[in-house]
Design a protein around this motif. Structure first.
Motif, PDB file in Angstrom:
ATOM      1  N   GLY A  96       1.021  -1.109  -0.270  1.00 29.70           N
ATOM      2  CA  GLY A  96       0.030   0.170   0.252  1.00 29.70           C
ATOM      3  C   GLY A  96       0.623   1.024  -0.338  1.00 29.70           C
ATOM      4  O   GLY A  96       0.804   2.539  -0.812  1.00 29.70           O
ATOM      5  N   VAL A  97       1.885   0.813   0.758  1.00 26.40           N
ATOM      6  CA  VAL A  97       3.087   2.614   1.111  1.00 26.40           C
ATOM      7  C   VAL A  97       3.497   2.487  -0.255  1.00 26.40           C
ATOM      8  O   VAL A  97       3.035   4.161  -0.732  1.00 26.40           O
ATOM      9  CB  VAL A  97       3.458   1.987   1.983  1.00 26.40           C
ATOM     10  N   TYR A  98       3.534   1.571  -0.952  1.00 33.39           N
ATOM     11  CA  TYR A  98       4.929   1.570  -2.320  1.00 33.39           C
ATOM     12  C   TYR A  98       3.974   2.464  -3.392  1.00 33.39           C
ATOM     13  O   TYR A  98       4.476   3.164  -3.956  1.00 33.39           O
ATOM     14  CB  TYR A  98       5.419   0.091  -2.280  1.00 33.39           C
ATOM     15  N   GLY A  99       2.864   1.210  -3.369  1.00 32.29           N
ATOM     16  CA  GLY A  99       1.700   2.483  -4.622  1.00 32.29           C
ATOM     17  C   GLY A  99       1.486   3.116  -4.587  1.00 32.29           C
ATOM     18  O   GLY A  99       1.161   3.530  -5.238  1.00 32.29           O
ATOM     19  N   THR A 100       0.661   4.052  -3.309  1.00 30.72           N
ATOM     20  CA  THR A 100       0.493   5.171  -2.834  1.00 30.72           C
ATOM     21  C   THR A 100       1.640   6.274  -3.250  1.00 30.72           C
ATOM     22  O   THR A 100       1.396   7.169  -4.153  1.00 30.72           O
ATOM     23  CB  THR A 100       0.271   5.488  -1.670  1.00 30.72           C
ATOM     24  N   LEU A 101       2.739   5.864  -2.726  1.00 29.13           N
ATOM     25  CA  LEU A 101       4.161   6.771  -3.523  1.00 29.13           C
ATOM     26  C   LEU A 101       4.556   6.694  -4.975  1.00 29.13           C
ATOM     27  O   LEU A 101       4.654   7.475  -5.120  1.00 29.13           O
ATOM     28  CB  LEU A 101       5.178   6.250  -2.430  1.00 29.13           C
ATOM     29  N   GLY A 102       3.624   5.255  -5.016  1.00 31.65           N
ATOM     30  CA  GLY A 102       4.013   5.687  -6.913  1.00 31.65           C
ATOM     31  C   GLY A 102       3.401   6.178  -7.507  1.00 31.65           C
ATOM     32  O   GLY A 102       3.786   7.079  -8.679  1.00 31.65           O
ATOM     33  N   LEU A 103       2.168   6.318  -7.159  1.00 32.59           N
ATOM     34  CA  LEU A 103       1.255   7.241  -7.930  1.00 32.59           C
ATOM     35  C   LEU A 103       1.572   8.974  -7.515  1.00 32.59           C
ATOM     36  O   LEU A 103       1.264   9.692  -7.994  1.00 32.59           O
ATOM     37  CB  LEU A 103      -0.226   6.821  -7.417  1.00 32.59           C
ATOM     38  N   VAL A 104       2.035   8.774  -6.376  1.00 30.30           N
ATOM     39  CA  VAL A 104       1.830  10.401  -6.046  1.00 30.30           C
ATOM     40  C   VAL A 104       3.722  10.926  -6.733  1.00 30.30           C
ATOM     41  O   VAL A 104       3.343  11.926  -7.900  1.00 30.30           O
ATOM     42  CB  VAL A 104       3.095  10.502  -5.348  1.00 30.30           C
TER      43      VAL A 104
END
Length: 412
Positions: free
Chosen positions: A54-62
């Motif tokens: 969840g953290v990796y995907g959200t920061l990748g989206l940023v």
């Protein structure tokens, strides 16, 4: 913004949403298995596969939302998606084993494959950070080693009969026993290529750091700083937490310590550092962060050692039988409180002299000028010295001094 970039942004949002939906599905299956079938263990990597993707995907989206063509953002999104799929597959295998659902072995096989994929994506992330390109064309060999090693690992573990055989009743559903000798050789070759890729990725960070200047150097400083903190947490904090986990299984402290697991926190810190570096949010604060970390870390070690030594020595002197004394604790606490400010100033000076020489020299220059200022009466000499101090400390491109002339009263 070009139409292709808008399409990439929509794709990033769609992939992120799918990753979150998979995470929610995996957590839902975990809760069903926990309350519907008490005593059934959860998926072995459920904590890592729940928090980290969840953290990796959200920061990748940023990153992808701001710089849609930067490959690092897409690698982070891919890591989030792979971790979510691993959670769903692994937790379904546990639930299928308890509820008698079909596809248990296939789900375990799938979770194993996504775990390998995750490692390969991390190595590519290290190779491409922070510019999104390799350090030079010569590093293509390292990138191909990562891709080829990961591919061979996926193939060999997909067909190896020994995979999943360590658990009773588990057998690789796609095993090809006739190819086992060949798969063994390919597995060795794939492992060697992955190790070449690992050492090459780490070496690329060192090479980039030595060659970098300006913004890229600040980006790499953030990454290296967080990586070193993660390593320190794993090798220093993890043994400490292991000593403190002798609590009852249901206690609140046990749950808090489980959340502080360095093997979860350290991987979470890396994508945060990557995102800060690439979107350049507070990028140039890294020097201040490094300075404060060194000062407070050394100060904590110094004062902690003084306190422990004071309690031990005074305890032995005041109570030789037990070695414990409330007076020794109180005296050590007062000593630490008295030493705090002088020790902090001395540690700050030592850190600046060693790691921030510009600030140390500037402070010495201002201090020397303030001493001369008390005895200087020549205004022209004072102006020249002031401009020299400003040039040495602030280092502007141009400096000038304007003094308002004193009004002269006309004689009456």
């Amino acid at each position: 913004m070009a139409r292709s970039e808008r399409t990439l942004i929509r794709l990033a949002w769609s992939t992120w949403a799918a990753s979150l939906a998979l995470l929610a599905t995996g957590v839902g299956m975990l809760l069903v298995a926990r309350y519907r079938y008490p005593g059934v263990p959860a998926y072995g990597y459920w904590r890592e596969s729940t928090i980290i993707p969840g953290v990796y995907g959200t920061l990748g989206l940023v990153i992808a939302s701001r710089r849609p063509r930067h490959p690092v953002g897409w690698l982070l999104i891919g890591l989030g998606l792979a971790g979510s799929l691993q959670l769903v597959a692994g937790q379904y295998a546990i639930l299928a084993g308890s509820a008698g659902l079909p596809g248990r072995l296939h789900a375990m096989w799938t979770a194993n494959q996504f775990q390998i994929t995750w490692v390969g994506l991390v190595l590519l992330l290290l190779l491409l950070f922070p510019t999104g390109r390799l350090p030079s064309p010569r590093w293509r060999l390292v990138a191909w080693s990562v891709v080829a090693g990961t591919g061979l690992a996926l193939v060999t573990r997909a067909l190896d009969p020994k995979i999943l055989s360590d658990t009773p009743g588990y057998r690789n559903p796609f095993a090809l026993p006739a190819l086992e000798p060949v798969l063994g050789l390919l597995e060795v070759l794939g492992g060697a290529l992955v190790f070449v890729g690992l050492f090459g990725a780490l070496a690329s960070l060192v090479v980039r750091l030595r060659r970098s200047r300006g913004r890229e150097r600040q980006q790499l400083k953030w990454f290296v700083y967080v990586a070193l903190l993660g390593i320190a947490a794993i090798y220093l904090l993890d043994p400490l937490l292991a000593l403190l986990t002798g609590q009852p299984p249901g206690s609140g402290l046990r749950r808090v310590l489980a959340l502080l697991n360095p093997w979860v926190l350290a991987p979470l810190a890396l994508p945060i550092a990557v995102t800060v570096a690439i979107v350049r949010h507070r990028l140039y604060d890294i020097d201040r962060v490094l300075n404060r970390t060194l000062v407070w870390g050394l100060l904590t070690v110094l004062l902690g050692s003084v306190y422990a030594a004071g309690v031990f020595v005074l305890g032995r002197l005041l109570d030789p039988a037990n070695g414990q004394s409330e007076l020794a604790v109180a005296a050590s606490t007062l000593a630490v409180a008295a030493l705090f400010q002088p020790a902090r100033r001395r540690v700050q000076t030592a850190v600046d002299r060693r790691f921030n020489r510009a600030r140390y020299d500037a402070a010495r220059t201002v201090e020397a000028f303030s001493v001369r200022l008390r005895d200087e009466v020549d205004l022209d000499m004072l102006s020249a010295e002031l401009l020299t101090v400003v040039d040495q400390t602030v280092q502007p491109t141009q400096a000038s001094l304007w003094l308002r002339p004193t009004s002269v009263k006309s004689p009456t």
